[in-house]
Design an enzyme around this catalytic site. Structure first.
Site, short mmCIF file in Angstrom:
data_model
loop_
_atom_site.label_atom_id
_atom_site.label_comp_id
_atom_site.label_asym_id
_atom_site.label_seq_id
_atom_site.Cartn_x
_atom_site.Cartn_y
_atom_site.Cartn_z
N ASP A 127 4.83 -7.85 47.21
CA ASP A 127 3.59 -7.16 46.81
C ASP A 127 2.47 -8.07 47.31
O ASP A 127 2.70 -8.87 48.24
CB ASP A 127 3.56 -6.96 45.28
CG ASP A 127 2.42 -6.04 44.82
OD1 ASP A 127 2.53 -4.83 45.03
OD2 ASP A 127 1.41 -6.54 44.29
N LYS B 164 8.41 -5.00 37.52
CA LYS B 164 7.41 -5.69 38.34
C LYS B 164 7.39 -7.14 37.88
O LYS B 164 7.73 -7.46 36.75
CB LYS B 164 6.03 -5.06 38.13
CG LYS B 164 5.04 -5.39 39.22
CD LYS B 164 5.19 -4.51 40.45
CE LYS B 164 4.31 -4.99 41.58
NZ LYS B 164 4.30 -4.06 42.72
#
Ligand code: NDP
Length: 445
Positions: free
Chosen positions: A165, A125
């Site tokens: 995201d 991430k």
């Protein structure tokens, strides 16, 4: 002290300033007790010690120039958590709240989520504390170019493949991809969520929201029920929320609410998604603007009640972490909620999730329920490798099959360990088993 207790004590000592990471890691470790405390091979291989430590953390400076000619500096991150079962895969988040704790929590969750998809993708991430809100397109482009000027050296189609995201949609992926291509002189599937004309996959935009609804629908089928006639509360009004709402409506459910960071809208006759898309995606406006278009829609500002006070059958939190707390859970349960499915990552606080499970509410954790996005990203990677594009229908069918499989694998794992209906435990164990075996197979790395 048991192995799990020792690791929980250890991570608390080492990461005391990272509450979100500790929350996510503790939840996973607690539910792994029945697996790791009964078999010494995990402790002998220091498997949990390795699992909670990212393989690599990259933090960097992102300088860029705003429209007034002033130099701005943001912080960039990429946490490459686990490559046990494939290249690191996970989104980039641009939001002022981003810090190492949040990126580590998201990267950690991603390991298990990606494993649950059944596809060969590891966990990672990244992101930045940059806030795209209120910035011009040119400012966003200059920021993305500067961000990629550092990130490019750490990623690659077989190494690490980021996606979007919160705050990173098609526009940002475009600017990031353009800069990657310019620096490396290579047109490669190094990011997913790309535009359809340049390597993107049909159905990727819809995938997380659709996938969430497919998973809940599969549960409903097993009990002879469906979405038809159900009242549904959705939080968020971004990518995940919008497409979850679209799929719920197409299955005959009535979505009565959505939220953004300024408040929530309650629209009892049903949210009008065309208007939501116009306000949020085209005008990049606020939900308060949406409410002005409908006489039976009301808008409440943050602080004036919460969306979970509205009586519904199903709640789908799709905005951000810890947005559904104990008070929200109590209100939903008092009003008869039957199912909670997490579209966002960790939107439910631990005490709220525990209460749902104790109260018999079917609770589907994000690492299972929102895995459709990353699964379809992996399908985008496959198409890029093949230099082919599959039809919407083909991708959507594969997505549906993956979500159905995920439902059954978390249900089976919960049953196997004597905790039928505890999908948190089921998801953590089912996700862990494959990653753990790969780590054991690959030796001490
Ligand atoms: P978007 O940026 O498209 O939308 C986020 C939505 O949540 C917006 O409505 C935003 O409001 C709201 N929001 C964001 N932060 C806050 C906050 N601190 N408080 C209140 N509301 C907030 O993001 P996505 O829809 O892509 O992501 C939503 C969630 O789903 C995240 O948890 C993400 O990690 C998760 N997720 C996303 C996937 C994807 O494919 N996109 C895949 C799997 C999980 P506003 O409009 O005011 O900013």
């Amino acid at each position: 002290m048991s192995y799990v207790d020792r690791i929980i004590t250890d991570i608390n000592k080492k990461n005391a300033d990272q509450p979100e990471f500790l929350q996510a890691a503790t939840e996973v470790l607690e539910s792994l007790r029945p697996v790791v405390d009964s078999d010494g091979k995990y402790e002998n291989a220091a498997l949990l010690e390795r699992l909670v430590e990212p393989e690599r953390i990259i933090q960097f400076r992102v300088p860029w120039i705003d429209d007034k000619g002033n130099v701005q500096v943001n912080r960039g991150f990429r946490v490459e958590f686990s490559s046990a079962i494939g290249p690191y895969k996970g989104g980039l988040r641009f939001h002022p709240s981003v810090n190492l704790s949040i990126i580590k929590f998201l990267g950690f969750e991603q390991i298990f989520k990606n494993s649950l998809t059944g596809l060969p993708i590891g966990g990672g991430k990244g992101g930045s504390d940059f806030d795209p809100k209120g910035k011009s397109d040119n400012e966003v482009m200059r920021f993305c170019q500067s961000f990629m000027t550092e990130l490019y050296r750490h990623i690659g189609p077989d190494t690490d493949v980021p996606a979007g995201d919160i705050g990173v949609g098609g526009r940002e992926i475009g600017y990031l991809f353009g800069q990657y291509k310019r620096i490396t002189n290579a047109f490669q599937g190094v990011l997913t969520g790309k535009g359809l004309d340049w390597g993107g996959s049909l159905a990727r935009t819809e995938a997380t929201g659709y996938g969430l609804v497919y998973l809940v629908e599969e549960y409903l089928k097993t009990v002879g029920d469906s979405f038809a006639g159900k009242t549904v509360a959705i939080s968020g009004s971004g990518n995940v929320a919008i497409f979850a709402a679209q799929k719920v409506q197409s299955l005959g459910g009535n979505v009565v609410s959505m939220t953004d960071s300024n408040g929530y809208v309650h629209h009892p006759s049903g949210i009008n998604l065309d208007k939501i898309k116009e306000v949020k995606l085209v005008q990049r406006g606020r939900l308060s603007d949406y409410a002005k278009h409908f006489s039976d829609a009301t808008h409440k500002e943050v602080g004036d009640g919460v969306v979970w006070d509205i009586p519904v059958d199903i709640a789908l939190p799709c905005a951000t972490q810890n947005e559904l707390d104990l008070a929200g859970a109590k209100a939903l349960i008092a009003n008869g909620v039957k199912i909670v499915g997490e579209g966002a990552n960790m939107p439910t606080t631990q005490d709220a999730a525990d209460l749902f499970i104790e109260s018999g509410v079917k609770f589907f954790p994000g690492k299972a329920a929102n895995a459709g996005g990353v699964a379809t990203s992996a399908l985008e990677m496959s198409q890029n490798s093949e230099r082919l594009s599959w039809s919407f229908d083909e991708v959507d069918k594969m997505l549906n099959r993956i979500m159905v499989n995920i439902y059954h694998s978390i249900d089976d794992a919960a049953k196997l360990y004597g905790q039928e209906g505890n999908y948190i435990l089921g998801a953590n164990i089912a996700g862990f088993r494959k990653v753990a075996q790969a780590m054991l197979d690959q030796g001490l790395v």
